[in-house]
Motif scaffolding. Structure first.
Motif, PDB file in Angstrom:
ATOM      1  N   HIS A 153       0.828  -1.207   0.000  1.00 52.00           N
ATOM      2  CA  HIS A 153       0.000   0.000   0.000  1.00 52.00           C
ATOM      3  C   HIS A 153       0.869   1.267   0.000  1.00 52.00           C
ATOM      4  O   HIS A 153       0.687   2.159   0.831  1.00 52.00           O
ATOM      5  N   PRO A 154       1.820   1.404  -0.925  1.00 55.06           N
ATOM      6  CA  PRO A 154       2.738   2.554  -0.853  1.00 55.06           C
ATOM      7  C   PRO A 154       2.036   3.897  -0.976  1.00 55.06           C
ATOM      8  O   PRO A 154       1.048   4.040  -1.714  1.00 55.06           O
ATOM      9  N   LYS A 155       2.558   4.867  -0.245  1.00 51.71           N
ATOM     10  CA  LYS A 155       2.094   6.242  -0.344  1.00 51.71           C
ATOM     11  C   LYS A 155       3.310   7.149  -0.224  1.00 51.71           C
ATOM     12  O   LYS A 155       4.366   6.738   0.268  1.00 51.71           O
ATOM     13  N   VAL A 156       3.172   8.376  -0.686  1.00 53.07           N
ATOM     14  CA  VAL A 156       4.264   9.346  -0.601  1.00 53.07           C
ATOM     15  C   VAL A 156       3.724  10.649  -0.024  1.00 53.07           C
ATOM     16  O   VAL A 156       2.532  10.958  -0.142  1.00 53.07           O
ATOM     17  N   ARG A 157       4.613  11.388   0.593  1.00 52.96           N
ATOM     18  CA  ARG A 157       4.269  12.709   1.124  1.00 52.96           C
ATOM     19  C   ARG A 157       4.874  13.762   0.214  1.00 52.96           C
ATOM     20  O   ARG A 157       6.058  13.703  -0.119  1.00 52.96           O
ATOM     21  N   SER A 166      -0.364  13.479   1.846  1.00 55.36           N
ATOM     22  CA  SER A 166       0.068  12.100   1.643  1.00 55.36           C
ATOM     23  C   SER A 166      -0.899  11.445   0.669  1.00 55.36           C
ATOM     24  O   SER A 166      -2.117  11.522   0.853  1.00 55.36           O
ATOM     25  N   ARG A 167      -0.354  10.819  -0.389  1.00 58.60           N
ATOM     26  CA  ARG A 167      -1.199  10.221  -1.412  1.00 58.60           C
ATOM     27  C   ARG A 167      -0.706   8.818  -1.749  1.00 58.60           C
ATOM     28  O   ARG A 167       0.501   8.568  -1.779  1.00 58.60           O
ATOM     29  N   PRO A 168      -1.619   7.892  -2.045  1.00 56.40           N
ATOM     30  CA  PRO A 168      -1.201   6.589  -2.571  1.00 56.40           C
ATOM     31  C   PRO A 168      -0.396   6.772  -3.846  1.00 56.40           C
ATOM     32  O   PRO A 168      -0.644   7.709  -4.622  1.00 56.40           O
ATOM     33  N   ALA A 169       0.549   5.881  -4.078  1.00 57.83           N
ATOM     34  CA  ALA A 169       1.446   6.049  -5.220  1.00 57.83           C
ATOM     35  C   ALA A 169       1.956   4.706  -5.729  1.00 57.83           C
ATOM     36  O   ALA A 169       2.101   3.745  -4.968  1.00 57.83           O
ATOM     37  N   PHE A 170       2.217   4.660  -7.034  1.00 56.90           N
ATOM     38  CA  PHE A 170       2.980   3.574  -7.632  1.00 56.90           C
ATOM     39  C   PHE A 170       4.466   3.825  -7.351  1.00 56.90           C
ATOM     40  O   PHE A 170       4.922   4.977  -7.430  1.00 56.90           O
ATOM     41  N   ARG A 176      10.856  -3.482 -11.117  1.00 61.74           N
ATOM     42  CA  ARG A 176       9.524  -3.788 -10.614  1.00 61.74           C
ATOM     43  C   ARG A 176       8.621  -2.563 -10.545  1.00 61.74           C
ATOM     44  O   ARG A 176       9.085  -1.422 -10.594  1.00 61.74           O
ATOM     45  N   VAL A 177       7.344  -2.865 -10.371  1.00 68.67           N
ATOM     46  CA  VAL A 177       6.331  -1.872 -10.021  1.00 68.67           C
ATOM     47  C   VAL A 177       5.599  -2.393  -8.785  1.00 68.67           C
ATOM     48  O   VAL A 177       5.208  -3.563  -8.739  1.00 68.67           O
ATOM     49  N   ILE A 178       5.450  -1.551  -7.785  1.00 67.83           N
ATOM     50  CA  ILE A 178       4.611  -1.868  -6.635  1.00 67.83           C
ATOM     51  C   ILE A 178       3.393  -0.965  -6.707  1.00 67.83           C
ATOM     52  O   ILE A 178       3.520   0.265  -6.703  1.00 67.83           O
ATOM     53  N   LEU A 179       2.207  -1.576  -6.784  1.00 70.51           N
ATOM     54  CA  LEU A 179       0.972  -0.815  -6.950  1.00 70.51           C
ATOM     55  C   LEU A 179       0.469  -0.290  -5.612  1.00 70.51           C
ATOM     56  O   LEU A 179       0.650  -0.929  -4.575  1.00 70.51           O
ATOM     57  N   PRO A 180      -0.209   0.855  -5.640  1.00 70.47           N
ATOM     58  CA  PRO A 180      -0.910   1.317  -4.437  1.00 70.47           C
ATOM     59  C   PRO A 180      -2.122   0.439  -4.175  1.00 70.47           C
ATOM     60  O   PRO A 180      -2.596  -0.282  -5.059  1.00 70.47           O
ATOM     61  N   ALA A 181      -2.622   0.490  -2.955  1.00 70.85           N
ATOM     62  CA  ALA A 181      -3.878  -0.207  -2.647  1.00 70.85           C
ATOM     63  C   ALA A 181      -5.018   0.470  -3.395  1.00 70.85           C
ATOM     64  O   ALA A 181      -5.139   1.690  -3.395  1.00 70.85           O
ATOM     65  N   TYR A 182      -5.859  -0.341  -4.019  1.00 71.93           N
ATOM     66  CA  TYR A 182      -6.987   0.181  -4.793  1.00 71.93           C
ATOM     67  C   TYR A 182      -8.225   0.362  -3.926  1.00 71.93           C
ATOM     68  O   TYR A 182      -9.103   1.177  -4.220  1.00 71.93           O
TER      69      TYR A 182
END
Length: 220
Positions: A153-157, A166-170, A176-182
């Protein structure tokens, strides 16, 4: 479609503002960590009552992405349900809704740590799925490349003119790609957490979700 285009292992992918990943050449929509039924699971385990709309909200956004993309394949990268019991007690109206979304499409449920499955819904249930040159799994593995995963569930500030948000982010690098939680009500792990910082290469990028998704160096 509203997104940021990038490449991985020679493929062209689009990170959508919704948090879904689009692989146009395969007409494939990839989502991760829907956590359907979280409201029910929290209440069942003695937690606070939350507005019981998270499953409906998640399915509305998924249906919108499917209509916009006309995807022929859907990959759900694990933790699609908040636990096995949440899958079993999914309201019949929501089960029928998912069945309508599946109609005419290949649908793959990747097993997650919350929902080891199988679950009593249509589609294939797999531990991971190779679609060369990419591999789809729930949790990233060190030393792998061409990998699409979720779990964290990555997010960035980021700093705006007025405040930090703070928002969810790829998270994206050459491996690789790590997807945010949908899913709705899913929370997130900041990209500067060691669990993510140690997985991603120093040059990794983040793509922030939202109405206007944008790319920036992954905050560490």
């Amino acid at each position: 479609m509203n997104g940021v285009i990038f490449s991985l292992a020679g493929t062209t992918l689009t990170a959508l503002g919704s948090g879904a990943l689009w692989w146009e050449d395969q007409r494939m929509l990839i989502v991760s960590d829907l956590h359907l039924g979280k409201t029910e699971r929290v209440l069942r385990r003695g937690g606070p009552a939350m507005p019981p709309y998270e499953t409906r909200d998640t399915l509305i956004r998924l249906e919108n992405d499917l209509q916009s993309s006309n995807a022929s394949t859907v990959i759900c990268l694990g933790d699609s349900f908040d636990d096995v019991e949440a899958a079993k007690t999914l309201p019949e109206a929501d089960r029928l809704w998912i069945s309508r979304l599946q109609a005419g499409r290949r649908w793959v449920w990747i097993e997650g740590n919350h929902d080891p499955g199988p679950i009593d819904l249509g589609g294939a249930h797999l531990a991971e799925l190779p679609v060369p040159p990419l591999t789809f799994r729930h949790i990233a593995q060190t030393g792998k490349s061409g990998e699409i995963s979720g779990h964290y569930h990555p997010k960035v500030r980021v700093q705006t003119r007025l405040r930090n948000i703070s928002r969810p982010a790829f998270l994206i690098d050459s491996d690789r790609v790590i997807l945010p939680a949908y899913g709705t009500y899913t929370g997130g792990l900041r990209s500067d957490d060691n669990a993510l910082a140690s997985l991603m290469r120093p040059e990794a990028m983040a793509i922030i979700t939202g109405q206007t998704p944008r790319q920036l160096p992954m905050p560490r």
